[in-house]
Design an enzyme around this catalytic site. Structure first.
Site, short mmCIF file in Angstrom:
data_model
loop_
_atom_site.label_atom_id
_atom_site.label_comp_id
_atom_site.label_asym_id
_atom_site.label_seq_id
_atom_site.Cartn_x
_atom_site.Cartn_y
_atom_site.Cartn_z
N LYS A 124 0.93 -1.08 -0.02
CA LYS A 124 0.03 0.01 -0.05
C LYS A 124 0.76 1.12 -0.05
O LYS A 124 0.58 2.08 -0.89
CB LYS A 124 -0.96 -0.06 1.08
CG LYS A 124 -1.95 0.99 1.26
CD LYS A 124 -2.73 1.39 2.57
CE LYS A 124 -1.78 2.11 3.66
NZ LYS A 124 -2.42 2.41 4.89
N ASP A 172 -6.58 0.75 1.18
CA ASP A 172 -6.59 0.99 2.62
C ASP A 172 -7.91 0.37 3.22
O ASP A 172 -8.49 -0.03 2.46
CB ASP A 172 -6.37 2.35 2.92
CG ASP A 172 -7.29 3.49 2.51
OD1 ASP A 172 -8.16 3.06 1.77
OD2 ASP A 172 -7.45 4.58 3.13
#
Length: 208
Positions: A115, A133
């Site tokens: 991420k 997320d």
């Protein structure tokens, strides 16, 4: 999916990263710090942090207690301070003190997962990336943009691959930004604001 995204583009014309940064090092540091806290809180400490540690070598040679003092309001400051020092050391030793710009290299750095790497690629280097997320996971699940929408613990990598397959690469970064901003403003985790949602007419989770 695409009609709903067009609505989000109209509702959120400015899709920008909420973290404050002026170069790749500042962005990767801010993103590492953003784990389990808000971007707003990260922004409240990074001004002092960036001024004190402008280069990778500064993090590599930092006193951990000094970093901890600055980032203490974020929580988990012991481990995050260790990550920042390790990050600085890795950049200085293996990447000539520069932040690399490939997924393969970025994920070898302390505190950097897929991420974070996608955030850096898309926002610092203009390389297509789709950070997944909690907001992205929640919104794509409620809209049923992905096949595993009803899975209790969905795999972020699987979400990334499935959503990215439906959009051109040049849209990935802005797509993630808009889903995150929409999740923060409207599609809240505990009590989504369905009454004021621009996607209420087509959302399968509306009023459920």
């Amino acid at each position: 999916m695409h009609s709903e995204y067009r609505i989000l583009c109209d509702e959120i014309p400015e899709a920008v990263c909420a973290l404050h940064f002026s170069n790749p090092l500042e962005l990767i540091v801010a993103t590492v710090l953003s784990a389990q806290t808000t971007d707003k809180r990260v922004n409240s400490v990074t001004g002092e942090l960036f001024a004190a540690y402008p280069d990778a070598e500064d993090y590599a040679n930092a006193n951990i207690e000094d970093i901890e003092r600055i980032i203490r309001p974020l929580g988990f400051y012991h481990s995050k301070a260790k990550h920042l020092i390790g990050l600085g050391q890795a950049l200085a030793e293996r990447f000539n003190s520069e932040v690399p710009h490939t997924m393969e290299e970025l994920v070898t750095l302390p505190g950097v997962g897929r991420k974070t790497a996608n955030v850096v690629l898309g926002n610092a280097f203009g390389i297509p990336g789709f950070p997944v997320d909690t907001h992205v996971t929640r919104v794509t699940g409620r809209l049923r943009w992905r096949t595993d929408w009803n899975t209790k613990h969905p795999d972020p990598v699987k979400i990334e691959k499935e959503i990215c397959a439906c959009f051109p690469p040049e849209e990935w970064t802005n797509l993630s930004h808009r889903l995150i901003l929409f999740g923060r403003a409207t599609c809240h985790a505990r009590k989504p604001d369905c009454g004021n949602c621009p996607l209420a007419d087509t959302c399968p989770s509306f009023a459920v």
